[in-house]
Design a protein around this motif. Structure first.
Motif, mmCIF file in Angstrom:
data_model
loop_
_atom_site.group_PDB
_atom_site.id
_atom_site.type_symbol
_atom_site.label_atom_id
_atom_site.label_comp_id
_atom_site.label_asym_id
_atom_site.label_seq_id
_atom_site.Cartn_x
_atom_site.Cartn_y
_atom_site.Cartn_z
ATOM 1 N N SER A 139 0.833 -1.213 0.000
ATOM 2 C CA SER A 139 0.000 0.000 0.000
ATOM 3 C C SER A 139 0.861 1.253 0.000
ATOM 4 O O SER A 139 0.405 2.325 0.373
ATOM 5 N N GLY A 149 -12.136 8.776 5.069
ATOM 6 C CA GLY A 149 -12.342 7.591 4.241
ATOM 7 C C GLY A 149 -13.789 7.328 3.878
ATOM 8 O O GLY A 149 -14.083 6.382 3.160
ATOM 9 N N ARG A 167 1.358 2.753 3.700
ATOM 10 C CA ARG A 167 0.241 3.351 4.459
ATOM 11 C C ARG A 167 -0.316 2.395 5.501
ATOM 12 O O ARG A 167 -0.979 2.812 6.445
ATOM 13 N N GLY A 168 -0.087 1.096 5.312
ATOM 14 C CA GLY A 168 -0.737 0.120 6.185
ATOM 15 C C GLY A 168 0.194 -0.546 7.183
ATOM 16 O O GLY A 168 -0.111 -0.646 8.356
ATOM 17 N N ASP A 203 2.730 11.607 0.267
ATOM 18 C CA ASP A 203 1.944 10.442 -0.170
ATOM 19 C C ASP A 203 0.879 10.062 0.863
ATOM 20 O O ASP A 203 -0.080 9.362 0.542
ATOM 21 N N ALA A 204 1.076 10.499 2.097
ATOM 22 C CA ALA A 204 0.091 10.207 3.156
ATOM 23 C C ALA A 204 -1.293 10.734 2.789
ATOM 24 O O ALA A 204 -2.303 10.212 3.252
ATOM 25 N N PHE A 205 -1.321 11.774 1.935
ATOM 26 C CA PHE A 205 -2.610 12.391 1.601
ATOM 27 C C PHE A 205 -3.301 11.726 0.415
ATOM 28 O O PHE A 205 -4.406 12.085 0.059
ATOM 29 N N GLU A 206 -2.639 10.766 -0.193
ATOM 30 C CA GLU A 206 -3.205 10.079 -1.361
ATOM 31 C C GLU A 206 -3.915 8.798 -0.925
ATOM 32 O O GLU A 206 -3.607 8.228 0.112
ATOM 33 N N LYS A 207 -4.834 8.343 -1.758
ATOM 34 C CA LYS A 207 -5.494 7.032 -1.623
ATOM 35 C C LYS A 207 -6.461 6.937 -0.434
ATOM 36 O O LYS A 207 -6.852 5.845 -0.048
ATOM 37 N N VAL A 208 -6.811 8.087 0.161
ATOM 38 C CA VAL A 208 -7.864 8.050 1.183
ATOM 39 C C VAL A 208 -9.169 7.610 0.499
ATOM 40 O O VAL A 208 -9.948 6.843 1.050
ATOM 41 N N ALA A 218 -13.946 2.181 5.700
ATOM 42 C CA ALA A 218 -13.326 3.480 5.422
ATOM 43 C C ALA A 218 -11.827 3.386 5.187
ATOM 44 O O ALA A 218 -11.203 4.361 4.772
ATOM 45 N N SER A 275 -9.408 1.478 0.967
ATOM 46 C CA SER A 275 -8.620 2.143 -0.068
ATOM 47 C C SER A 275 -7.214 2.470 0.447
ATOM 48 O O SER A 275 -6.207 2.157 -0.193
ATOM 49 N N TYR A 276 -7.154 3.060 1.623
ATOM 50 C CA TYR A 276 -5.866 3.529 2.149
ATOM 51 C C TYR A 276 -4.910 2.365 2.378
ATOM 52 O O TYR A 276 -3.740 2.415 1.994
ATOM 53 N N PHE A 277 -5.430 1.314 3.017
ATOM 54 C CA PHE A 277 -4.575 0.170 3.360
ATOM 55 C C PHE A 277 -4.166 -0.641 2.138
ATOM 56 O O PHE A 277 -3.298 -1.510 2.230
ATOM 57 N N SER A 278 -4.830 -0.420 1.019
ATOM 58 C CA SER A 278 -4.468 -1.181 -0.175
ATOM 59 C C SER A 278 -3.806 -0.279 -1.209
ATOM 60 O O SER A 278 -3.619 -0.685 -2.355
ATOM 61 N N GLY A 279 -3.456 0.929 -0.798
ATOM 62 C CA GLY A 279 -2.868 1.863 -1.763
ATOM 63 C C GLY A 279 -3.809 2.152 -2.926
ATOM 64 O O GLY A 279 -3.368 2.389 -4.040
ATOM 65 N N GLY A 280 -5.108 2.103 -2.642
ATOM 66 C CA GLY A 280 -6.111 2.407 -3.671
ATOM 67 C C GLY A 280 -6.464 1.222 -4.557
ATOM 68 O O GLY A 280 -7.242 1.362 -5.497
#
Lengths: 313, 359
Positions: free
Chosen positions: A89, B165, A92-93, A306-311, B122, B125-130
């Motif tokens: 990810s 999210g 991020r995870g 990058d922390a702000f992406e993929k929310v 929520a 997406s975040y945990f999978s990089g989208g």
């Protein structure tokens, strides 16, 4: 199993860098909590040997052995654990939140959380009319969560092609199963929901393989959900840095004596498997893991932004 | 001349026809939601609905009327009272290519399943990089005013809008309800679709006539991130959403009698909030009253006031104020509940004070 074990030992080594002599969870190349699966390999290997890439798997906060058995990309997984840009990810995870949609794997840091998604994924596959199934790995502590009982009931009434696998390592952090669970075997709880429940003793990969084979094939042919409880052991603490004072004296030594990997190696040798084959498997596992860890160490870090992406997607 | 008259007649006839169609198509929010879901299910086989009493009953608040008969029990699934399991299941379905709509009957019930919402849905997406999508709609009823007491009357807008999210929307009328629902179903992210019981158009809950609007037959979207200026004015900005939008509109009508021109904004989206529309309005009027039937502290009203105060363009002519539910549980007795809920007259008083204070 050997790849998983070698991976955990390599992660352990990297994790402890910068954390000795004074343990500080934020230091070193891998910060945060680290839950290693040493000893629990038979659960993952015995179940996932039956699975196809299109089968859906959710695992726990202790996910590495299951991820490896399900075929998650080892380099991307290692990079995620190191918080690097090419991680699953993008960092991020981290180690408790590994998602690999290519092989339909995910895990979660919340106890019992994966059961609902697994049964939903199973229903989606059922509605599509294909033979894919879903597996949810949970710990024995999760069997006391509401999610466990809600999910078993819902899976039963919808006849979902899902198998719930309890990895019973006998501790929820420090609290022993016998001190917090009203019955001896959580697999008995399956009868409350009218589904099959099996207890697999002995941390034995062959026995897990047989039990999982029955459950997975039942799910594939439309026979509904099952519950399997596997007696297993964790050879490490709940997390790295755990002083493990809750363990009775001599328990760790006893568990080391029944480490499933050397036991299984002996079984294979006794069955006449050529030792050269076993050594080749070891070497292959070591090479894959070394490459993955090296990839993770040298991979670029993400940008802070990058922390702000993929929310959202 | 004759030709012009003919053309004119034809145009008039066309307009009449349009009006007639419109008149035939005035829907309640409940009907508009049901219709949006049914049309989405027609258009996309991946759409399905789950929840308590959404099958034979058609939803306690009428949100799934007629769906079971039309689409059958596989796509319209009555669930046991197991919110953790069925909202979790919806996330697994969404990750597997379906587009589930789930009803959480009362928002008050989030306490038994919040993990599946804010920690699971929520964060897919975040945990999978989208890479893992979660096209999930959770529709849930909010609001009191009918004596249902403290576990069936809450709003909890800010509780959901606070958490990243998820998108959070609430319609004030049937047109927006259909458009927001359509947009939510088509969106790749989890959306909390709140609907206010006082606007739902269920006879047994009372009805706000202004919420029943003409609704086009065809599917259309109302964006999930845009507020609407529903009345323009120069003297003060009134911000509301859901039922409080109607309090703001009623107040604006009363103020207009005395020549106070209020601009009224329907937020529609609570997350993400359309800061631009609010700030633009307050930059013009210089005065602000926010109406919110959720608890006062740390709520949407505080966020609106903060975003205006943070805006260097805002030239405030009076201190922004808010009309909200106080920081107490929702009381049962109608005497108490009527006294504490926001009303149009409370909004009017606040607005008059704001305007008078700086005259």
């Amino acid at each position: 199993m050997v790849k998983s074990r070698y991976f955990e030992e390599s992660v352990k080594q990297a994790y402890l860098e910068g954390k000795q002599p004074l343990f500080n969870m934020a230091k070193g190349p891998i910060p945060g909590e680290m839950h290693l699966s040493n000893g629990q390999e038979p659960c993952a290997a015995g179940v996932c040997a039956h699975l196809r890439p299109g089968d859906f798997v959710t695992a726990t906060h202790r996910p590495h052995h299951v991820a490896i058995a399900k075929g998650v990309d080892l380099k991307a997984m290692a990079a995620e654990i190191f918080g690097k840009m090419p991680g699953l990810s993008g960092g991020r995870g981290g180690h408790m939140h590994l998602f690999d949609p290519d092989v339909n794997f995910s895990c979660s840091g919340i106890i019992g959380q994966g059961m609902g998604p697994a049964l939903g994924a199973a229903v989606a596959r059922q509605m599509r009319g294909d033979e894919h199934v879903a597996i949810s790995f949970i710990g024995e502590g999760a069997a006391n969560q509401g999610a466990f009982h809600e999910s078993l009931n819902l899976a039963a009434i919808w006849n979902a092609p899902v198998v719930f696998v309890i990895e019973d390592n006998s501790y929820g952090i420090s609290v022993a199963k016998k001190d917090c669970t009203a019955i001896e075997k959580n697999s008995d709880r399956a009868s409350a929901y009218g589904i099959s429940g099996v207890f697999v003793p002995g941390n034995d990969p062959d026995a897990v393989y047989d039990a999982a084979g029955d459950a997975v094939s039942r799910a594939r042919r439309g026979g509904g959900p099952s519950l399997i409880e596997v007696e297993t052991y964790r050879l490490e603490g709940h997390f790295m840095g755990d002083a493990e004072q809750y363990r009775p004296k001599g328990e760790v030594e006893r568990l080391m004596g029944i480490d499933p990997i050397p036991i299984y190696r002996r079984r294979l040798a006794d069955a006449g498997v050529d030792s050269a084959l076993l050594e080749a498997a070891d070497a292959r596992a070591k090479k894959n893991v070394d490459e993955a860890i090296q990839f993770a160490r040298t991979a670029p870090a993400p940008e802070a932004s990058d922390a702000f992406e993929k929310v959202f997607t | 001349m004759h030709l012009r008259k003919c053309l004119l007649n034809r145009i008039v006839a066309k307009e009449d026809e349009k009006l007639k169609n419109k008149a035939e198509r005035r829907l309640t929010i409940a009907k508009a939601m049901s219709e949006a879901i049914a049309q989405a299910m027609d258009a996309d086989q991946r759409v399905l609905v789950m929840g308590e009493d959404i099958g034979k009953l058609g939803g306690v608040f009428g949100t799934t009327q007629g769906l079971l008969e039309k689409y059958g029990p596989e796509r319209v699934r009555d669930t046991p009272i197991s919110e953790t399991a069925f909202i979790g299941a919806a996330v697994g379905m969404a990750a597997s290519g379906m587009r589930p709509i789930v009803e959480l009957m009362f928002v008050d019930f989030f306490g038994v399943c919040m993990d599946a919402i804010y920690n699971l849905a929520a964060k897919q997406s975040y945990f999978s990089g989208g890479r893992v999508k979660c096209p999930l709609v959770i529709m849930t009823s909010v609001g009191g005013g009918y004596g249902d007491a403290g576990q069936h009357s809450q709003c909890l807008y800010a509780t959901f809008a606070h958490l990243p999210g998820m998108k959070v929307v609430i319609p004030s009328n049937a047109y927006d309800a259909k458009g927001l629902m359509t947009a939510a179903i088509r969106d790749e992210n989890p959306t909390i679709f709140m609907f206010h019981k006082a606007l739902q158009g269920m006879g047994w809950l009372g009805t706000e006539p202004r919420a029943i609007t003409s609704v086009p037959q065809e599917l259309y979207e109302v964006p999930l991130n845009k507020a609407a200026v529903v009345r323009t004015g120069r003297d003060i900005t009134l911000v509301g959403f859901g039922v409080t939008l109607h309090h703001a509109l009623d107040a604006a009508e009363a103020l207009a009698v005395d020549g106070i021109e209020a601009e009224v904004i329907d937020l529609r989206a609570l997350a993400p909030i359309d800061r631009e529309t609010v700030r633009r309005s307050v930059a013009k009027t210089g005065r602000l009253v926010v109406v919110d039937d959720d608890y006062k502290s740390c709520g949407i009203s505080a966020e609106i006031i903060a975003m205006v105060c943070e805006d260097p363009q805002a030239k405030l002519r009076s201190a922004p104020t808010r009309v909200t539910h106080p920081d107490i549980p929702v009381p049962f007795s109608p005497v108490m509940e009527r006294a504490i809920l926001p009303t149009a007259s409370k909004v009017e008083v606040s607005a008059r004070n704001a305007v008078r204070g700086f005259e």
